[in-house]
Design a protein around this motif. Structure first.
Motif, PDB file in Angstrom:
ATOM      1  N   GLN A 133     -10.191   3.078   8.626  1.00 53.77           N
ATOM      2  CA  GLN A 133     -10.554   1.772   9.233  1.00 53.77           C
ATOM      3  C   GLN A 133     -11.787   1.384   8.727  1.00 53.77           C
ATOM      4  N   MET A 134     -12.082   0.263   8.259  1.00 51.05           N
ATOM      5  CA  MET A 134     -13.200  -0.339   7.495  1.00 51.05           C
ATOM      6  C   MET A 134     -13.612  -1.546   7.934  1.00 51.05           C
ATOM      7  N   ASP A 135     -14.416  -1.809   9.028  1.00 51.40           N
ATOM      8  CA  ASP A 135     -14.603  -3.103   9.626  1.00 51.40           C
ATOM      9  C   ASP A 135     -13.241  -3.582  10.219  1.00 51.40           C
ATOM     10  N   THR A 136     -12.669  -4.729   9.665  1.00 51.77           N
ATOM     11  CA  THR A 136     -11.481  -5.430  10.028  1.00 51.77           C
ATOM     12  C   THR A 136     -10.061  -5.101   9.070  1.00 51.77           C
ATOM     13  N   MET A 137     -10.333  -4.181   8.308  1.00 48.02           N
ATOM     14  CA  MET A 137      -9.326  -3.694   7.414  1.00 48.02           C
ATOM     15  C   MET A 137      -9.203  -2.106   7.115  1.00 48.02           C
ATOM     16  N   THR A 138      -8.184  -2.083   6.743  1.00 49.70           N
ATOM     17  CA  THR A 138      -7.939  -0.435   6.526  1.00 49.70           C
ATOM     18  C   THR A 138      -8.180  -0.262   4.896  1.00 49.70           C
ATOM     19  N   TYR A 139      -8.589   0.907   4.679  1.00 50.28           N
ATOM     20  CA  TYR A 139      -9.257   1.157   3.030  1.00 50.28           C
ATOM     21  C   TYR A 139      -8.657   2.574   2.856  1.00 50.28           C
ATOM     22  N   VAL A 197       0.879  -1.180   0.036  1.00 53.36           N
ATOM     23  CA  VAL A 197      -0.030   0.073  -0.115  1.00 53.36           C
ATOM     24  C   VAL A 197       1.018   1.228  -0.088  1.00 53.36           C
ATOM     25  N   ASP A 198       1.863   0.969   0.764  1.00 53.92           N
ATOM     26  CA  ASP A 198       2.605   2.660   0.966  1.00 53.92           C
ATOM     27  C   ASP A 198       3.384   2.892  -0.490  1.00 53.92           C
ATOM     28  N   ALA A 199       3.958   1.592  -1.234  1.00 57.02           N
ATOM     29  CA  ALA A 199       4.510   1.961  -2.481  1.00 57.02           C
ATOM     30  C   ALA A 199       3.777   2.469  -3.553  1.00 57.02           C
ATOM     31  N   ALA A 200       2.261   2.097  -3.442  1.00 52.95           N
ATOM     32  CA  ALA A 200       1.318   2.413  -4.308  1.00 52.95           C
ATOM     33  C   ALA A 200       1.046   4.030  -4.050  1.00 52.95           C
ATOM     34  N   LYS A 201       0.804   4.259  -2.581  1.00 52.46           N
ATOM     35  CA  LYS A 201       0.663   5.850  -2.413  1.00 52.46           C
ATOM     36  C   LYS A 201       1.516   6.508  -3.228  1.00 52.46           C
ATOM     37  N   ILE A 202       2.925   6.318  -3.011  1.00 50.42           N
ATOM     38  CA  ILE A 202       3.806   7.286  -3.562  1.00 50.42           C
ATOM     39  C   ILE A 202       3.713   7.200  -5.273  1.00 50.42           C
ATOM     40  N   THR A 219     -12.921  12.129  -4.583  1.00 50.98           N
ATOM     41  CA  THR A 219     -12.681  10.865  -4.371  1.00 50.98           C
ATOM     42  C   THR A 219     -12.589  10.092  -5.783  1.00 50.98           C
ATOM     43  N   VAL A 220     -11.311   9.656  -6.316  1.00 57.60           N
ATOM     44  CA  VAL A 220     -11.236   9.162  -7.739  1.00 57.60           C
ATOM     45  C   VAL A 220     -11.173   7.765  -7.769  1.00 57.60           C
ATOM     46  N   ALA A 221     -10.726   6.866  -6.774  1.00 56.45           N
ATOM     47  CA  ALA A 221     -10.439   5.410  -6.679  1.00 56.45           C
ATOM     48  C   ALA A 221     -10.338   5.023  -5.319  1.00 56.45           C
ATOM     49  N   GLY A 222     -10.170   3.589  -5.169  1.00 61.36           N
ATOM     50  CA  GLY A 222     -10.137   2.993  -3.702  1.00 61.36           C
ATOM     51  C   GLY A 222      -8.824   2.193  -3.722  1.00 61.36           C
ATOM     52  N   MET A 223      -8.361   1.830  -2.616  1.00 63.86           N
ATOM     53  CA  MET A 223      -7.313   0.985  -2.414  1.00 63.86           C
ATOM     54  C   MET A 223      -7.349   0.090  -1.196  1.00 63.86           C
ATOM     55  N   MET A 224      -7.269  -1.261  -1.468  1.00 64.14           N
ATOM     56  CA  MET A 224      -7.042  -2.256  -0.308  1.00 64.14           C
ATOM     57  C   MET A 224      -6.072  -3.067  -0.189  1.00 64.14           C
ATOM     58  N   PRO A 225      -5.464  -3.364   1.139  1.00 60.16           N
ATOM     59  CA  PRO A 225      -4.441  -4.429   1.262  1.00 60.16           C
ATOM     60  C   PRO A 225      -4.856  -5.833   0.804  1.00 60.16           C
ATOM     61  N   MET A 226      -3.939  -6.534   0.097  1.00 57.42           N
ATOM     62  CA  MET A 226      -4.097  -7.860  -0.386  1.00 57.42           C
ATOM     63  C   MET A 226      -3.933  -8.588   0.919  1.00 57.42           C
ATOM     64  N   GLY A 227      -4.797  -9.175   1.708  1.00 54.37           N
ATOM     65  CA  GLY A 227      -4.571 -10.107   2.957  1.00 54.37           C
ATOM     66  C   GLY A 227      -4.682 -11.395   2.668  1.00 54.37           C
ATOM     67  N   GLU A 228      -4.926 -12.376   3.748  1.00 54.55           N
ATOM     68  CA  GLU A 228      -4.963 -13.730   3.470  1.00 54.55           C
ATOM     69  C   GLU A 228      -6.115 -14.329   2.592  1.00 54.55           C
ATOM     70  N   ARG A 229      -7.118 -13.553   2.408  1.00 61.10           N
ATOM     71  CA  ARG A 229      -8.112 -14.202   1.461  1.00 61.10           C
ATOM     72  C   ARG A 229      -7.769 -14.130  -0.266  1.00 61.10           C
ATOM     73  N   PHE A 230      -6.643 -13.480  -0.329  1.00 58.49           N
ATOM     74  CA  PHE A 230      -5.993 -13.437  -1.753  1.00 58.49           C
ATOM     75  C   PHE A 230      -4.973 -14.566  -1.782  1.00 58.49           C
TER      76      PHE A 230
END
Length: 256
Positions: free
Chosen positions: A169-175, A150-155, A184-195
């Motif tokens: 914070q959105m439920d159990t994850m950060t968004y 996520v950090d590299a993508a932000k930069i 607001t133009v787009a979203g980003m989520m971290p790829m956790g264990e479900r991926f």
């Protein structure tokens, strides 16, 4: 329906499907979203087609370039100068996979890859501005980056498109919401264990629906595989993620 003749640079303006079986994809999305497909007769079009809803262009479709290439949805962001944006991609640590090239008299495209591994395309419009209709059922509603860094993508996206990032914070994850000039133009989520480990970073496209449950049932009946959801986002709506019959991931969104 909101209709568009121009997109602000740095915003998602177009999506297209690279399909291993164009006819099957036309049938699937036609039945799911009520799209029709129109293909240009010009040889230089290379078999590229337009998905239309109520006569308006909403997405593109073309055959994959190689048998080994998976069927995928691709996201394009508007640019005033594709060559300059491609150079910004290089300077920010990304890769230009397909150099800027003119597509007949429609516009100029480039295909890039961000430092986290996600493919992202650029569109400099001429005759074709992008999706003529968006933000409604059966049209593009949202795009979201899934990444393990996520950090590299932000930069990277700040340097390329001047996006700022607002993480919550959105439920159990950060968004993360990508913002530009307060929009607001787009979203980003971290790829956790479900991926699964083999799934690369990617941009996910969301199409609107008036009734998510009905769309879930219809997608399943047409051969799609449900990957996630339906999931409620309090105060915003509900969504579900699918793989179409050829494996291309996409999401469906019902606004609250």
């Amino acid at each position: 329906m909101p209709e568009f003749t121009k997109y602000r640079p740095g915003t998602a303006c177009w999506v297209d499907l690279a399909s291993a079986d164009v006819q099957r994809s036309v049938e699937f999305y036609g039945q799911l979203f009520g799209w029709t497909a129109e293909f240009k007769d010009r040889p230089e079009a290379g078999g590229y087609g337009m998905f239309r809803r109520a006569g308006k262009a909403v997405a593109g479709i073309a055959r994959t370039l190689a048998d080994s290439q998976p069927t995928t949805w691709n996201t394009y962001f508007a640019s005033e100068d594709a060559a300059k944006t491609a150079q910004s991609v290089r300077e920010a640590g990304g890769t230009v996979v397909v150099e800027p090239m003119e597509i007949m008299d429609e516009g100029t495209m480039a295909v890039c890859k961000d430092p986290t591994g996600a493919f992202v395309s650029v569109w400099q419009s001429d005759r074709h501005p992008g999706a003529q209709v968006a933000g409604e059922p059966g049209t593009l509603n949202w795009v979201e980056l899934a990444t393990r860094d996520v950090d590299a993508a932000k930069i990277f996206y700040n340097q390329v498109f001047a996006w700022t990032a607002e993480t919550r914070q959105m439920d159990t994850m950060t968004y993360t919401m990508f913002m530009m000039a307060g929009e607001t133009v787009a979203g980003m989520m971290p790829m956790g264990e479900r991926f699964p480990a083999g799934v690369p970073a990617h941009w996910l496209v969301y199409f609107g629906a008036t009734d998510l449950d009905a769309t879930v049932a219809a997608a399943g009946g047409l051969g799609a595989r449900q990957l996630y959801g339906p999931k409620d986002i309090p105060g915003m709506g509900r969504f579900a993620v699918f793989a179409d019959p050829q494996g291309a991931a996409f999401a469906v969104w019902e606004q609250s």
